[in-house]
Motif scaffolding. Structure first.
Motif, PDB file in Angstrom:
ATOM      1  N   ALA A 139       0.815  -1.213   0.000  1.00  0.00           N
ATOM      2  CA  ALA A 139       0.000   0.000   0.000  1.00  0.00           C
ATOM      3  C   ALA A 139       0.852   1.267   0.000  1.00  0.00           C
ATOM      4  N   GLY A 140       2.186   1.107  -0.020  1.00  0.00           N
ATOM      5  CA  GLY A 140       3.078   2.251  -0.131  1.00  0.00           C
ATOM      6  C   GLY A 140       3.633   2.775   1.169  1.00  0.00           C
ATOM      7  N   ASN A 141       3.516   2.009   2.234  1.00  0.00           N
ATOM      8  CA  ASN A 141       3.997   2.458   3.535  1.00  0.00           C
ATOM      9  C   ASN A 141       5.443   2.042   3.802  1.00  0.00           C
ATOM     10  N   VAL A 142       6.094   2.777   4.702  1.00  0.00           N
ATOM     11  CA  VAL A 142       7.403   2.400   5.231  1.00  0.00           C
ATOM     12  C   VAL A 142       7.149   1.499   6.431  1.00  0.00           C
ATOM     13  N   VAL A 143       7.590   0.245   6.343  1.00  0.00           N
ATOM     14  CA  VAL A 143       7.255  -0.751   7.359  1.00  0.00           C
ATOM     15  C   VAL A 143       8.515  -1.491   7.793  1.00  0.00           C
ATOM     16  N   GLU A 144       8.699  -1.629   9.113  1.00  0.00           N
ATOM     17  CA  GLU A 144       9.767  -2.477   9.646  1.00  0.00           C
ATOM     18  C   GLU A 144       9.159  -3.565  10.518  1.00  0.00           C
ATOM     19  N   THR A 145       9.878  -4.660  10.659  1.00  0.00           N
ATOM     20  CA  THR A 145       9.488  -5.733  11.560  1.00  0.00           C
ATOM     21  C   THR A 145      10.746  -6.333  12.166  1.00  0.00           C
ATOM     22  N   ASP A 146      10.609  -7.185  13.150  1.00  0.00           N
ATOM     23  CA  ASP A 146      11.771  -7.692  13.876  1.00  0.00           C
ATOM     24  C   ASP A 146      12.586  -8.665  13.029  1.00  0.00           C
ATOM     25  N   VAL A 147      13.881  -8.429  12.931  1.00  0.00           N
ATOM     26  CA  VAL A 147      14.795  -9.354  12.238  1.00  0.00           C
ATOM     27  C   VAL A 147      15.943  -9.750  13.161  1.00  0.00           C
ATOM     28  N   ALA A 148      15.813  -9.438  14.475  1.00  0.00           N
ATOM     29  CA  ALA A 148      16.918  -9.682  15.403  1.00  0.00           C
ATOM     30  C   ALA A 148      16.517 -10.541  16.591  1.00  0.00           C
ATOM     31  N   GLY A 149      15.328 -11.115  16.596  1.00  0.00           N
ATOM     32  CA  GLY A 149      14.906 -11.990  17.677  1.00  0.00           C
ATOM     33  C   GLY A 149      14.834 -11.314  19.020  1.00  0.00           C
ATOM     34  N   ARG A 150      14.346 -10.073  19.072  1.00  0.00           N
ATOM     35  CA  ARG A 150      14.340  -9.306  20.311  1.00  0.00           C
ATOM     36  C   ARG A 150      13.060  -9.524  21.125  1.00  0.00           C
ATOM     37  N   SER A 151      13.128  -9.122  22.372  1.00  0.00           N
ATOM     38  CA  SER A 151      11.986  -9.212  23.277  1.00  0.00           C
ATOM     39  C   SER A 151      10.948  -8.163  22.911  1.00  0.00           C
ATOM     40  N   PHE A 152       9.765  -8.301  23.530  1.00  0.00           N
ATOM     41  CA  PHE A 152       8.695  -7.325  23.315  1.00  0.00           C
ATOM     42  C   PHE A 152       9.184  -5.911  23.655  1.00  0.00           C
ATOM     43  N   GLY A 153       9.782  -5.758  24.842  1.00  0.00           N
ATOM     44  CA  GLY A 153      10.236  -4.440  25.268  1.00  0.00           C
ATOM     45  C   GLY A 153      11.295  -3.856  24.345  1.00  0.00           C
ATOM     46  N   ALA A 154      12.219  -4.702  23.892  1.00  0.00           N
ATOM     47  CA  ALA A 154      13.272  -4.225  22.991  1.00  0.00           C
ATOM     48  C   ALA A 154      12.686  -3.796  21.651  1.00  0.00           C
ATOM     49  N   GLN A 155      11.697  -4.530  21.179  1.00  0.00           N
ATOM     50  CA  GLN A 155      11.055  -4.155  19.917  1.00  0.00           C
ATOM     51  C   GLN A 155      10.305  -2.832  20.049  1.00  0.00           C
ATOM     52  N   MET A 156       9.625  -2.634  21.168  1.00  0.00           N
ATOM     53  CA  MET A 156       8.925  -1.372  21.376  1.00  0.00           C
ATOM     54  C   MET A 156       9.918  -0.209  21.447  1.00  0.00           C
ATOM     55  N   GLY A 157      11.038  -0.435  22.100  1.00  0.00           N
ATOM     56  CA  GLY A 157      12.069   0.598  22.164  1.00  0.00           C
ATOM     57  C   GLY A 157      12.606   0.944  20.795  1.00  0.00           C
ATOM     58  N   TYR A 158      12.801  -0.088  19.982  1.00  0.00           N
ATOM     59  CA  TYR A 158      13.296   0.158  18.628  1.00  0.00           C
ATOM     60  C   TYR A 158      12.249   0.907  17.805  1.00  0.00           C
TER      61      TYR A 158
END
Length: 431
Positions: free
Chosen positions: A359-378
């Motif tokens: 749909a044309g958005n800039v999207v990232e997802t986890d590629v480093a196997g991080r925890s929930f908190g670490a992903q939210m921080g990122y």
């Protein structure tokens, strides 16, 4: 640990984002005027620059012998390269030829404000028209590009001159004048003391009194007086300048133009109308960029006589102008969605991320196997606007969680229907 070379710069993502926005704006403006993009090599034969500017130019180049024994240089400017390209296919190309490109160049020179040894320019050129409308269109493109960036007529001005007026006036004096050297002196007028400037004119063949008289003429800006003083060639150049300014009026660029005959452009290949863009406030002491007509260059490269005119906005001085005017784009990362995974949910998260990207958005997802908190921080560090939480517990209920990062509010939605059409945010889903 290796140090960066002097005069070369690194651009981290936060710095590169506004540069990309500015480059896109310049190129979009060029495309709207029908200029077509080209790509050119980083290396050319050194002899091409020697033939154009003399042996002394080599001191300013990154010149070396390659592994094949050829004397080559990193390109210091684009004009000789595009001249070579036009000559190579001159009979095949439809006239006028309208080209643009944005790329790096290299000069071994003193590093100073807005000037580096590696620098980026957007080059815009028209080949095959000697009409005033061609000069005016280049001015109109430049004005359109700057106003598209958010600048106004209070921020910049184009100082417009004519090399043939300067050359014609110089030849009116009863002296053996080296006209190119005298015009190069005019180009340095604002950069040196008056006595040094007049001395340079004297070195070019004028007496000191003649140098003062010449300077009085060009600083008045009175085109009627100048046409009357000069011969037919000066009168013709004055008429051409007026015609260019009249066309610029029709094209919407005249309001940004000021006649300034002390603007000369230092390169000898310029032949007619020339101009430089300056910061209207004077806070930026040097020109932001320049351009002009170079009608003889194609022929000097072995081609058929082909008039040409162009302009080359440089990214470094242009950034200074934008920063001074307070319209330089924000230096920050921008991310539409972060798709956060909890547990063994990669396949669903990948599907959602793919749909959002489509749909044309800039999207990232986890590629480093991080925890929930670490992903939210990122997600926070990359300025994600919306986080989509794909967790095992939610999926067991056929749902995903959508969180607005600014407010912290979140809601759950049906996983099979998400994201659906468009780019849904928390506000859309919470209605």
């Amino acid at each position: 640990m290796y140090d960066r070379l002097k005069g070369f710069r690194d651009f981290y993502p936060e710095e590169m984002a506004p540069r990309r926005e500015v480059i896109d704006t310049l190129e979009d403006a060029a495309a709207r005027y029908g200029f077509r993009e080209i790509s050119t090599p980083a290396l050319e034969r050194t002899q091409m620059y020697v033939d154009k500017s003399g042996e002394e130019i080599v001191e300013e180049l990154y010149a070396f012998a390659d592994k094949g024994g050829r004397e080559v240089s990193l390109t210091p400017e684009l004009t000789p390269t595009v001249a070579r390209m036009v000559v190579a296919k001159q009979q095949e190309l439809s006239k006028p030829i309208k080209w643009y490109s944005t790329r790096p160049f290299w000069r071994f020179e003193q590093v100073q404000q807005g000037r580096f040894r590696e620098f980026y320019q957007a080059n815009v050129d028209i080949f095959g028209s000697s009409e005033p409308e061609a000069d005016a269109e280049v001015l109109a493109f430049a004005a359109d590009a700057l106003t598209s960036l958010g600048l106004t007529g209070e921020d910049f001005e184009f100082r417009v001159s004519h090399r043939d007026i300067l050359g014609g006036l110089l030849r009116e004096f009863d002296a053996d004048v080296d006209v190119p050297a005298a015009i190069r002196a005019v180009d340095k007028r604002a950069k040196v003391e008056e006595t040094e400037y007049l001395g340079l004119l004297s070195d070019a063949g004028l007496s000191y009194e003649q140098a003062e008289s010449f300077d009085d003429l060009v600083t008045t800006g009175d085109l009627d007086e100048i046409a009357a003083f000069g011969g037919d060639d000066v009168a013709a150049a004055v008429e051409n300048l007026r015609n260019v300014l009249a066309a610029a009026e029709d094209f919407g660029a005249r309001e940004y133009c000021e006649v300034s005959l002390t603007t000369a452009r230092g390169l000898d290949y310029y032949t007619g109308v020339v101009f430089e863009c300056f910061d209207s406030t004077g806070e930026i002491s040097r020109s932001v960029f320049g351009g002009g007509r170079y009608d003889d260059l194609i022929e000097s490269f072995g081609g058929q006589p082909t008039p040409a005119v162009g302009v080359a906005p440089g990214l470094a001085p242009l950034s200074l102008l934008c920063q001074r005017a307070g319209i330089w784009p924000e230096e920050a990362l921008s991310t539409d969605y972060y798709v956060l995974t909890v547990g063994d949910t990669r396949d669903v998260a990948a599907r959602i991320a793919g749909d959002l990207r489509e749909a044309g958005n800039v999207v990232e997802t986890d590629v480093a196997g991080r925890s929930f908190g670490a992903q939210m921080g990122y997600a926070d560090s990359i300025n994600a606007e919306t986080v989509v939480i794909v967790g095992e517990q939610d999926l067991a209920n056929g749902e995903v969680t959508v969180k607005d990062m600014a407010s912290g509010d979140q809601t759950t939605v049906d996983v099979d229907s998400f994201p659906g059409e468009g780019s849904p945010t928390y506000d859309d889903l919470a209605e």
